[in-house]
Write a protein that holds these residues in place. Sequence first.
Motif, PDB file in Angstrom:
ATOM      1  N   ASP A   1      16.333  27.619  14.802  1.00 32.45           N
ATOM      2  CA  ASP A   1      15.800  28.452  15.877  1.00 32.45           C
ATOM      3  C   ASP A   1      14.569  29.254  15.466  1.00 32.45           C
ATOM      4  OD1 ASP A   1      17.751  27.684  17.727  1.00 32.45           O
ATOM      5  OD2 ASP A   1      19.146  29.196  16.972  1.00 32.45           O
ATOM      6  N   ASN A   2      14.454  29.632  14.197  1.00 32.71           N
ATOM      7  CA  ASN A   2      13.352  30.511  13.792  1.00 32.71           C
ATOM      8  C   ASN A   2      12.377  29.878  12.795  1.00 32.71           C
ATOM      9  OD1 ASN A   2      14.577  30.669  11.256  1.00 32.71           O
ATOM     10  ND2 ASN A   2      15.386  32.721  11.584  1.00 32.71           N
ATOM     11  N   ARG A   3      12.608  28.643  12.407  1.00 30.45           N
ATOM     12  CA  ARG A   3      11.732  28.009  11.404  1.00 30.45           C
ATOM     13  C   ARG A   3      10.269  28.028  11.841  1.00 30.45           C
ATOM     14  NH1 ARG A   3      12.718  25.705   7.075  1.00 30.45           N
ATOM     15  NH2 ARG A   3      14.897  25.316   7.541  1.00 30.45           N
ATOM     16  N   PHE A   4       9.999  27.791  13.146  1.00 25.89           N
ATOM     17  CA  PHE A   4       8.619  27.787  13.644  1.00 25.89           C
ATOM     18  C   PHE A   4       7.919  29.113  13.327  1.00 25.89           C
ATOM     19  CE2 PHE A   4      10.440  30.306  16.962  1.00 25.89           C
ATOM     20  CZ  PHE A   4       9.408  31.102  17.423  1.00 25.89           C
ATOM     21  N   TYR A   5       8.664  30.213  13.431  1.00 22.25           N
ATOM     22  CA  TYR A   5       8.104  31.553  13.207  1.00 22.25           C
ATOM     23  C   TYR A   5       7.634  31.699  11.762  1.00 22.25           C
ATOM     24  CZ  TYR A   5       8.143  36.657  12.660  1.00 22.25           C
ATOM     25  OH  TYR A   5       7.814  37.954  12.374  1.00 22.25           O
ATOM     26  N   PHE A   6       8.476  31.310  10.824  1.00 27.10           N
ATOM     27  CA  PHE A   6       8.112  31.432   9.412  1.00 27.10           C
ATOM     28  C   PHE A   6       7.068  30.403   9.005  1.00 27.10           C
ATOM     29  CE2 PHE A   6      12.160  33.635   9.720  1.00 27.10           C
ATOM     30  CZ  PHE A   6      11.812  34.833   9.118  1.00 27.10           C
ATOM     31  N   ASP A   7       7.095  29.215   9.602  1.00 20.32           N
ATOM     32  CA  ASP A   7       6.040  28.227   9.347  1.00 20.32           C
ATOM     33  C   ASP A   7       4.687  28.749   9.844  1.00 20.32           C
ATOM     34  OD1 ASP A   7       7.890  26.507   8.213  1.00 20.32           O
ATOM     35  OD2 ASP A   7       8.022  25.191   9.972  1.00 20.32           O
ATOM     36  N   ALA A   8       4.685  29.403  11.012  1.00 18.19           N
ATOM     37  CA  ALA A   8       3.439  29.975  11.541  1.00 18.19           C
ATOM     38  C   ALA A   8       2.926  31.077  10.627  1.00 18.19           C
ATOM     39  CB  ALA A   8       3.651  30.504  12.951  1.00 18.19           C
ATOM     40  N   LEU A   9       3.826  31.929  10.140  1.00 18.12           N
ATOM     41  CA  LEU A   9       3.406  32.979   9.209  1.00 18.12           C
ATOM     42  C   LEU A   9       2.792  32.369   7.958  1.00 18.12           C
ATOM     43  CD1 LEU A   9       6.410  35.452   9.493  1.00 18.12           C
ATOM     44  CD2 LEU A   9       4.069  35.855  10.280  1.00 18.12           C
ATOM     45  N   ASP A  10       3.422  31.317   7.422  1.00 19.46           N
ATOM     46  CA  ASP A  10       2.865  30.638   6.242  1.00 19.46           C
ATOM     47  C   ASP A  10       1.463  30.093   6.519  1.00 19.46           C
ATOM     48  OD1 ASP A  10       5.091  31.160   4.663  1.00 19.46           O
ATOM     49  OD2 ASP A  10       6.017  29.203   5.053  1.00 19.46           O
TER      50      ASP A  10
END
Length: 134
Positions: free
Chosen positions: A14-23
Amino acid sequence: MSEALRPRPPINADNRFYFDALDAGTVCAQCCDACGEFRHPPVPMCPRCHSLEWSPREMPGEGELVSFVVMHHPVRPPFEDGYIVALVEFPEGPRMVMNLEGIAEDDVKIGMTLRVAAEAVDDELTLPVARPIT
Protein backbone atom coordinates in the motif's frame (compact mmCIF):
# COMPACT_ATOMS: atom_id res chain seq x y z
CA MET A 1 31.05 1.49 16.93
CA SER A 2 28.54 2.16 14.14
CA GLU A 3 26.33 5.24 13.97
CA ALA A 4 22.70 4.84 15.12
CA LEU A 5 20.17 4.94 12.29
CA ARG A 6 16.60 6.19 12.33
CA PRO A 7 14.01 3.48 12.83
CA ARG A 8 12.86 2.02 9.53
CA PRO A 9 9.24 2.50 8.45
CA PRO A 10 7.29 -0.63 7.56
CA ILE A 11 7.00 -0.74 3.77
CA ASN A 12 4.21 -2.76 2.16
CA ALA A 13 2.18 -2.95 -1.06
CA ASP A 14 0.00 0.00 0.00
CA ASN A 15 2.81 2.49 0.72
CA ARG A 16 5.74 1.31 -1.42
CA PHE A 17 4.96 3.97 -4.08
CA TYR A 18 5.41 6.68 -1.42
CA PHE A 19 8.88 5.54 -0.40
CA ASP A 20 9.91 4.87 -4.01
CA ALA A 21 8.87 8.45 -4.87
CA LEU A 22 10.90 9.80 -1.94
CA ASP A 23 13.93 7.81 -3.16
CA ALA A 24 13.41 9.48 -6.56
CA GLY A 25 13.34 12.93 -4.92
CA THR A 26 9.60 13.67 -4.87
CA VAL A 27 6.85 13.71 -2.25
CA CYS A 28 3.67 11.95 -3.40
CA ALA A 29 0.21 11.19 -2.03
CA GLN A 30 -2.52 8.85 -3.18
CA CYS A 31 -5.29 10.35 -5.30
CA CYS A 32 -8.53 8.46 -5.93
CA ASP A 33 -9.06 7.88 -9.66
CA ALA A 34 -12.85 7.85 -9.17
CA CYS A 35 -13.54 10.99 -7.10
CA GLY A 36 -10.20 12.85 -6.95
CA GLU A 37 -9.86 12.66 -3.14
CA PHE A 38 -6.26 12.91 -1.93
CA ARG A 39 -5.28 10.81 1.05
CA HIS A 40 -2.32 10.18 3.30
CA PRO A 41 -1.22 7.92 4.85
CA PRO A 42 -1.79 5.48 2.01
CA VAL A 43 -4.69 3.04 2.34
CA PRO A 44 -6.17 0.56 -0.16
CA MET A 45 -9.66 2.10 -0.39
CA CYS A 46 -10.87 5.68 -0.82
CA PRO A 47 -12.60 6.78 2.40
CA ARG A 48 -14.98 9.02 0.40
CA CYS A 49 -16.25 6.82 -2.46
CA HIS A 50 -14.78 3.39 -1.56
CA SER A 51 -13.00 2.99 -4.89
CA LEU A 52 -9.95 0.76 -5.00
CA GLU A 53 -8.49 2.66 -7.97
CA TRP A 54 -5.89 5.32 -7.24
CA SER A 55 -2.77 6.96 -8.64
CA PRO A 56 0.24 8.56 -6.97
CA ARG A 57 0.36 12.34 -7.42
CA GLU A 58 3.34 14.55 -6.75
CA MET A 59 2.75 17.19 -4.09
CA PRO A 60 3.95 20.76 -4.62
CA GLY A 61 7.12 21.86 -2.89
CA GLU A 62 5.24 24.01 -0.38
CA GLY A 63 2.73 23.44 2.39
CA GLU A 64 1.29 25.11 5.48
CA LEU A 65 2.19 24.28 9.07
CA VAL A 66 -1.03 23.25 10.85
CA SER A 67 0.49 21.76 14.04
CA PHE A 68 3.84 20.85 15.58
CA VAL A 69 5.44 19.33 18.63
CA VAL A 70 8.95 19.76 20.00
CA MET A 71 10.41 16.45 21.16
CA HIS A 72 12.48 16.58 24.34
CA HIS A 73 12.04 13.23 26.05
CA PRO A 74 13.09 10.50 25.63
CA VAL A 75 15.99 11.32 23.36
CA ARG A 76 18.22 8.64 21.92
CA PRO A 77 20.50 8.54 18.90
CA PRO A 78 20.13 9.44 16.10
CA PHE A 79 17.62 12.02 17.41
CA GLU A 80 18.69 15.16 19.27
CA ASP A 81 16.93 17.02 22.05
CA GLY A 82 14.44 19.60 20.81
CA TYR A 83 13.78 18.34 17.30
CA ILE A 84 10.54 19.60 15.78
CA VAL A 85 7.90 17.31 14.27
CA ALA A 86 5.44 19.14 11.99
CA LEU A 87 2.04 18.41 10.51
CA VAL A 88 2.10 19.99 7.05
CA GLU A 89 -1.00 20.49 4.90
CA PHE A 90 -0.59 20.67 1.13
CA PRO A 91 -2.85 22.87 -1.03
CA GLU A 92 -4.50 19.72 -2.45
CA GLY A 93 -5.61 18.75 1.06
CA PRO A 94 -3.48 15.87 2.32
CA ARG A 95 -1.52 16.34 5.53
CA MET A 96 1.85 14.71 6.24
CA VAL A 97 3.97 14.41 9.34
CA MET A 98 7.65 15.27 8.91
CA ASN A 99 10.58 16.90 10.66
CA LEU A 100 10.80 20.70 10.59
CA GLU A 101 14.39 21.88 10.31
CA GLY A 102 16.25 25.16 9.94
CA ILE A 103 14.23 27.13 12.50
CA ALA A 104 14.38 27.75 16.23
CA GLU A 105 11.49 26.50 18.35
CA ASP A 106 10.50 30.04 19.38
CA ASP A 107 10.21 31.13 15.73
CA VAL A 108 7.77 28.40 14.67
CA LYS A 109 4.28 29.78 13.89
CA ILE A 110 1.12 27.89 12.95
CA GLY A 111 0.11 28.93 9.44
CA MET A 112 3.64 29.56 8.20
CA THR A 113 4.49 28.41 4.69
CA LEU A 114 7.11 25.67 4.49
CA ARG A 115 9.22 24.26 1.70
CA VAL A 116 8.92 20.48 1.59
CA ALA A 117 11.49 18.21 -0.04
CA ALA A 118 12.56 14.59 -0.04
CA GLU A 119 15.92 14.29 1.70
CA ALA A 120 18.17 11.35 2.47
CA VAL A 121 18.56 10.90 6.22
CA ASP A 122 21.16 8.15 5.67
CA ASP A 123 22.37 5.91 2.83
CA GLU A 124 19.20 3.78 2.88
CA LEU A 125 16.34 6.08 3.93
CA THR A 126 14.79 9.17 2.36
CA LEU A 127 11.99 11.07 4.13
CA PRO A 128 10.11 14.34 3.60
CA VAL A 129 11.59 17.32 5.46
CA ALA A 130 10.06 20.80 5.90
CA ARG A 131 11.98 24.07 6.17
CA PRO A 132 10.74 27.65 6.49
CA ILE A 133 10.73 29.71 3.31
CA THR A 134 13.11 32.60 3.84
